[in-house]
Scaffold this motif. Structure first.
Motif, PDB file in Angstrom:
ATOM      1  N   GLN A   1       0.830  -1.210   0.000  1.00  0.00           N
ATOM      2  CA  GLN A   1       0.000   0.000   0.000  1.00  0.00           C
ATOM      3  C   GLN A   1       0.863   1.258   0.000  1.00  0.00           C
ATOM      4  N   LEU A   2       1.923   1.238   0.775  1.00  0.00           N
ATOM      5  CA  LEU A   2       2.817   2.401   0.845  1.00  0.00           C
ATOM      6  C   LEU A   2       3.521   2.629  -0.487  1.00  0.00           C
TER       7      LEU A   2
ATOM      8  N   ASP B   1       8.678   5.980   5.653  1.00  0.00           N
ATOM      9  CA  ASP B   1       7.422   5.259   5.893  1.00  0.00           C
ATOM     10  C   ASP B   1       7.593   3.771   5.604  1.00  0.00           C
TER      11      ASP B   1
ATOM     12  N   ASP C   1       2.448   1.814  -3.386  1.00  0.00           N
ATOM     13  CA  ASP C   1       1.452   2.293  -4.355  1.00  0.00           C
ATOM     14  C   ASP C   1       1.037   3.737  -4.091  1.00  0.00           C
ATOM     15  N   ASP C   2       1.320   4.236  -2.897  1.00  0.00           N
ATOM     16  CA  ASP C   2       0.930   5.594  -2.503  1.00  0.00           C
ATOM     17  C   ASP C   2       2.068   6.558  -2.806  1.00  0.00           C
ATOM     18  N   GLU C   3       1.865   7.435  -3.764  1.00  0.00           N
ATOM     19  CA  GLU C   3       2.929   8.364  -4.173  1.00  0.00           C
ATOM     20  C   GLU C   3       3.313   9.331  -3.054  1.00  0.00           C
ATOM     21  N   ALA C   4       2.463   9.483  -2.063  1.00  0.00           N
ATOM     22  CA  ALA C   4       2.753  10.409  -0.966  1.00  0.00           C
ATOM     23  C   ALA C   4       3.649   9.793   0.108  1.00  0.00           C
ATOM     24  N   SER C   5       3.837   8.465   0.058  1.00  0.00           N
ATOM     25  CA  SER C   5       4.648   7.805   1.090  1.00  0.00           C
ATOM     26  C   SER C   5       6.129   8.090   0.858  1.00  0.00           C
TER      27      SER C   5
END
Length: 283
Positions: free
Chosen positions: A25-26, A36, A28-32
């Motif tokens: 999930q991290l 993190d 896939d999350d561009e904000a991570s």
């Protein structure tokens, strides 16, 4: 039973941990951030230790020492560390399989050999980030373990050391699908990227020219591994399992294949000792 039927039953047995899901999930999350991802890896000491061992192994040949997870992510890149995480959690997921240890040792040895052959040949061909190819080789035959767990007698019926009835052909005859296709269905169930499960699904296609370089390379590496381990003692040449046209697609020659086998013999024990220490005892 179809490959989907097997995977549906197996998905209740072979489960990736919550840590893997969180890491995916991290990523896939561009904000991570790197921190993190590092924090989640550090929550699992065994995972963190395995990632650092692999990052510092000759497999990556990094000139300095990688002593923190954040440095591993920074130096190797998020995708490479993700592949190491996949490798760790995959071997963990199958640790409780109901199978003879000798069988499992041989299974993981074949998988590691295919992974090393993929990495060496990809590097020799100048493929970008060739280390990522090792995950295709490592996971290419997980479907065999799925079938073994659900219907061991059918898995054993698929065993073949006859050059006139290749294992993947016999799998199709016995099951109606190949172990590779079953592997791909499991990886899809685990929500792994298309770039991983597609070449694994297509590893036994008849016309390689219609597929990408990763699929072609897996096709070749699997057959080199089979020559060395599945048909061990039969003194086969590469041409018994690969045509000139197969090799021409990737501009491979006998010398490159020989070098790949030598590399595999050299690095097998190191990788096995990290991913599956029991299998490393074979050597």
């Amino acid at each position: 039973m179809t490959a989907d039927d097997y995977v549906e039953q197996a998905s209740e047995i072979f489960v990736l941990s919550d840590s893997f899901i969180r890491i995916r999930q991290l990523i896939d999350d561009e904000a991570s951030t790197i921190d993190d991802i590092s924090e989640v890896i550090l929550i699992d000491p065994a995972l963190a230790g395995t990632v650092l061992k692999l990052a510092n192994s000759p497999f990556f040949n990094y000139p300095g020492k990688i002593d923190t997870i954040s440095k591993a992510v920074l130096v190797l890149g998020i995708t490479e560390v993700y592949n190491l995480v996949i490798a760790y959690f995959t071997t963990e997921a199958f640790k409780n399989i109901d199978a003879n240890q000798d069988y499992l040792d041989e299974f993981w040895m074949k998988s590691v050999d295919c992974a090393l052959l993929m990495k060496f040949l990809g590097t020799s061909l100048g493929m970008v980030h060739a280390e990522r190819l090792f995950i295709l080789g490592l996971l290419h035959n997980l479907g065999e373990l799925v079938v073994h767990q659900i219907t061991v007698e059918k898995q054993r019926a698929c065993d073949s050391h006859d050059l006139n009835l290749l294992p993947w052909v016999k799998q199709q005859d016995v099951l109606g699908f190949t172990f590779g296709q079953c592997s791909a269905e499991l990886l899809k169930q685990w929500h792994l990227p298309y770039s991983i499960f597609a070449p694994i699904r297509d590893q036994d296609v008849e016309d390689l020219s219609q597929y990408n370089a990763e699929t072609q390379l897996l096709y070749v590496a699997k057959r080199i591994m089979s020559r060395n381990l599945v048909f061990k003692g039969q003194d086969l040449d590469y041409s018994d399992l690969l045509t000139k046209e197969d090799l021409a697609l990737l501009c491979l020659d006998k010398s490159m294949l020989d070098n790949a086998v030598d590399y595999c013999d050299l690095e097998r024990l190191g990788l096995l000792s990290i991913l599956n220490p029991k299998a490393s005892m074979l050597y």
